[in-house]
Design a protein around this motif. Structure first.
Motif: not given
Length: 258
Positions: A184-185, A190-193, A225-226, A230-231
């Motif tokens: 999960e972390a 991954t979604a953040t970067v 899901s995260f 567009f990313s």
């Protein structure tokens, strides 16, 4: 003779220009003496250091995950020192022939680095990409940086060990609780970067991921899901194919030394 070093949270890996290379655990050596011996035995004239800590203008700022100390200035030879993830992304960019690429590595710690339009994204003090220390969730223990809510406490080898100690279990991703905490972390990171840096290629690496390569499938399956759509458009999420990207990257920088 040139010497390339990759100093991580657990190991030092090294390679001389003649192809001689090796690896040692940091807790088994005195780091300063070990490097000085390599320099003497190899008749080293120039040195490049990939370092798992914060580095700015050839100076070490801090290293939350490295408990072995050394001073490169005392080695007596010209050197270049750079953050290990910034070294890694140089090598990954070369391997994938990518001008916009992010490396996200989960090993002893959690870190990232990005190349955008063929240039490393550095920030004001070369600290851009320190994904491991963004706030995530409270943990019942502290990160090496002193905080108790770093995402590194959940998505790194050192974090897994702390959770295992706290839960009195073995530090392995075969444990369902640890696996859930970790994945999960890592998905969040991954979604953040992906959202912040918008790379064409995201390459995942580091010891934890390399030892559990099935995680790449989990990331690819669940990232929608995260991360916002567009990313994700046209981005490739890849597993590193390099044995030690950080070492390969510092070799690139070492060649630029006069």
């Amino acid at each position: 003779m040139k010497l390339a070093l990759d100093i991580g949270g657990t190991y030092i890996r090294w390679e001389m220009a003649n192809g001689i290379k090796g690896k040692e655990r940091l807790d088994k050596i005195d780091l300063q003496t070990f490097i000085q011996d390599l320099i003497k035995k190899g008749k080293i004239t120039h040195m490049g250091i990939s370092y798992a800590g914060q580095v700015f203008r050839n100076e070490i700022l801090s290293a939350p995950n490295i408990h072995a100390t050394f001073d490169p200035k005392k080695m007596g030879i010209p050197y270049v020192i750079e953050n290990d993830l910034k070294c890694a992304v140089l090598a990954e960019a070369q391997f994938f022939n990518a001008s916009c690429i992010t490396a996200l590595y989960s090993g002893t710690g959690l870190g990232s680095a990005t190349i955008d339009q063929n240039r490393i994204v550095r920030g004001f003090r070369n600290l851009a990409g320190e994904i491991g220390h963004i706030p995530y969730k409270k943990a019942p223990f502290r990160c090496g940086c002193g905080k108790d809510n770093c995402i590194e406490l959940f998505a790194s080898g050192s974090g897994l060990q702390k959770w295992a100690n706290y839960l009195k279990t073995e530090a392995t991703l075969k444990n369902k609780v640890l696996y859930a905490l970790y994945t999960e972390a890592l998905l969040y990171a991954t979604a953040t970067v992906l959202t912040l840096f918008n790379p064409s290629v995201l390459v995942l690496g580091g010891g934890v991921i390399k030892n559990s390569p099935d995680i790449i499938g989990v990331i690819q399956e669940k990232i929608e899901s995260f991360s916002p759509p567009f990313s994700l458009k046209d981005v490739q999420i890849k597993l590193t194919q390099l044995e030690d990207a950080s070492l390969e990257g510092i070799k690139i920088l070492l060649e630029r030394l006069p």
